[in-house]
Design a protein around this motif. Structure first.
Motif, short mmCIF file in Angstrom:
data_model
loop_
_atom_site.label_atom_id
_atom_site.label_comp_id
_atom_site.label_asym_id
_atom_site.label_seq_id
_atom_site.Cartn_x
_atom_site.Cartn_y
_atom_site.Cartn_z
N ILE A 56 8.54 69.69 42.14
CA ILE A 56 8.62 69.60 43.20
C ILE A 56 7.66 70.24 43.96
CG2 ILE A 56 9.94 69.47 45.42
CD1 ILE A 56 12.54 69.49 44.08
N LEU A 60 5.74 66.34 42.76
CA LEU A 60 6.30 65.40 41.99
C LEU A 60 5.45 64.67 40.98
CD1 LEU A 60 8.46 63.94 44.96
CD2 LEU A 60 9.13 65.74 43.41
N ASP A 103 13.50 58.63 43.64
CA ASP A 103 13.99 58.35 44.89
C ASP A 103 13.64 59.57 46.04
OD1 ASP A 103 15.38 56.13 44.10
OD2 ASP A 103 16.86 57.36 43.29
N ILE A 104 13.08 60.56 45.48
CA ILE A 104 12.77 61.58 46.38
C ILE A 104 11.76 61.24 47.10
CG2 ILE A 104 11.98 64.19 46.48
CD1 ILE A 104 12.95 64.44 43.61
N ASN A 105 11.80 61.67 48.65
CA ASN A 105 10.75 61.45 49.62
C ASN A 105 10.61 62.73 50.33
OD1 ASN A 105 9.14 60.33 51.72
ND2 ASN A 105 10.49 58.75 52.47
N LEU A 106 9.21 63.01 50.08
CA LEU A 106 8.63 64.27 50.84
C LEU A 106 8.16 63.89 52.28
CD1 LEU A 106 6.99 65.99 47.86
CD2 LEU A 106 9.56 66.17 48.82
N VAL A 150 13.69 72.47 50.66
CA VAL A 150 14.54 71.59 49.70
C VAL A 150 15.35 72.74 49.18
CG1 VAL A 150 14.75 70.31 47.79
CG2 VAL A 150 12.84 70.16 49.03
N ILE A 194 19.24 68.40 47.55
CA ILE A 194 19.44 67.63 45.99
C ILE A 194 20.61 68.11 45.38
CG2 ILE A 194 18.04 66.64 44.23
CD1 ILE A 194 15.64 67.30 45.30
N ILE A 201 20.87 62.51 46.45
CA ILE A 201 19.73 63.25 47.09
C ILE A 201 20.37 62.97 48.52
CG2 ILE A 201 17.55 63.07 48.35
CD1 ILE A 201 16.64 61.82 45.66
N GLU A 203 20.22 63.38 52.52
CA GLU A 203 19.43 63.43 53.77
C GLU A 203 19.47 64.51 54.46
OE1 GLU A 203 19.47 59.78 55.88
OE2 GLU A 203 18.48 58.33 54.18
#
Length: 235
Positions: A56, A60, A103-106, A150, A194, A201, A203
């Motif tokens: 991460i 990513l 699916d991970i959104n930074l 995170v 996570i 994941i 929010e």
């Protein structure tokens, strides 16, 4: 083998979140494990935690580091049954994480590894270890700096509920308000959790005021109960 007892009340933010939603018997067990921590609790998922955090923090972008760690673990010759289970558990955790990478959104934030050691929140005489794995810094719509982080959760036997993840996110946001006040406004979008064990994941929590009140109430209860908790029975 049991680690040295923690005389002063302390909790990890992950376990505190579980405590808040747990029934009485489970609450007692959580406090006991925090006061008299078995050594395996903090080391079991170390390999998975290290490589996922690094992945991460690298934006990513390099999935090969995950695959290489799996290969290393798979080739290890375990010294005993526990080590064999541990290696398999870490491989499984990394595999599950790979399945949710896309699916991970930074949210455009820049990631970096968080320090291994960090200050604890102290709430109602309880030290809360938050220690995000990754710190995220970004900008809001007005170009002002923002910050978040995170937090990872691993055990598949105790998957996080939405409520639990919300309390962890609230704790994360409070941590950044306490210790990173000069680094920007806390952004809930980049203060997320996570749950590797369940491949979920969660929010970041938008509303934290009531959650922090619940955390304060739980800490007050934990501080009062702490002196009454005795060591686990010898097996």
């Amino acid at each position: 083998m049991m680690a040295k007892a923690n005389n002063d009340p302390r909790m990890s933010i992950n376990k505190l979140s579980e405590y808040i939603v747990a029934k009485a018997a489970r609450q007692t067990r959580i406090i006991r494990d925090q006061k008299y921590p078995p050594p395996y609790i903090t080391t079991y998922y170390r390999d998975a935690q290290e490589v996922i955090s690094q992945f991460i923090a690298n934006g990513l972008s390099d999935q090969s580091i995950l695959e290489k760690r799996i290969a290393v673990l798979d080739q290890k010759v375990p010294a005993n049954t526990y080590e064999q289970r541990r290696n398999s558990g870490n491989i499984e955790a990394i595999d599950k994480f790979i399945n949710i990478v896309d699916d991970i959104n930074l949210f455009g934030a820049t990631p970096k590894l968080a320090p291994q050691q960090s200050q604890s929140l102290r709430i109602r005489n309880v030290d809360i270890s938050v220690r995000p794995e990754v710190i995220l810094t970004g900008k809001n719509t007005k170009g002002k700096p923002t910050i978040g982080g995170v937090k990872l959760h691993f055990p598949s036997s105790s998957s996080l509920t939405t409520d639990c993840a919300g309390y962890i996110s609230a704790g994360l946001q409070e941590y950044f308000r306490w210790f990173h006040i000069d680094d920007g406004a806390v952004d809930h979008r980049i203060s997320f959790v996570i749950d590797v064990g369940s491949g979920t994941i969660h929010e970041g929590a938008k509303s934290v005021k009531q959650r922090m009140k619940d955390i304060e109430a739980a800490c007050e209860q934990i501080a009062n109960l702490w002196p009454t908790i005795t060591p686990p029975a010898s097996e």
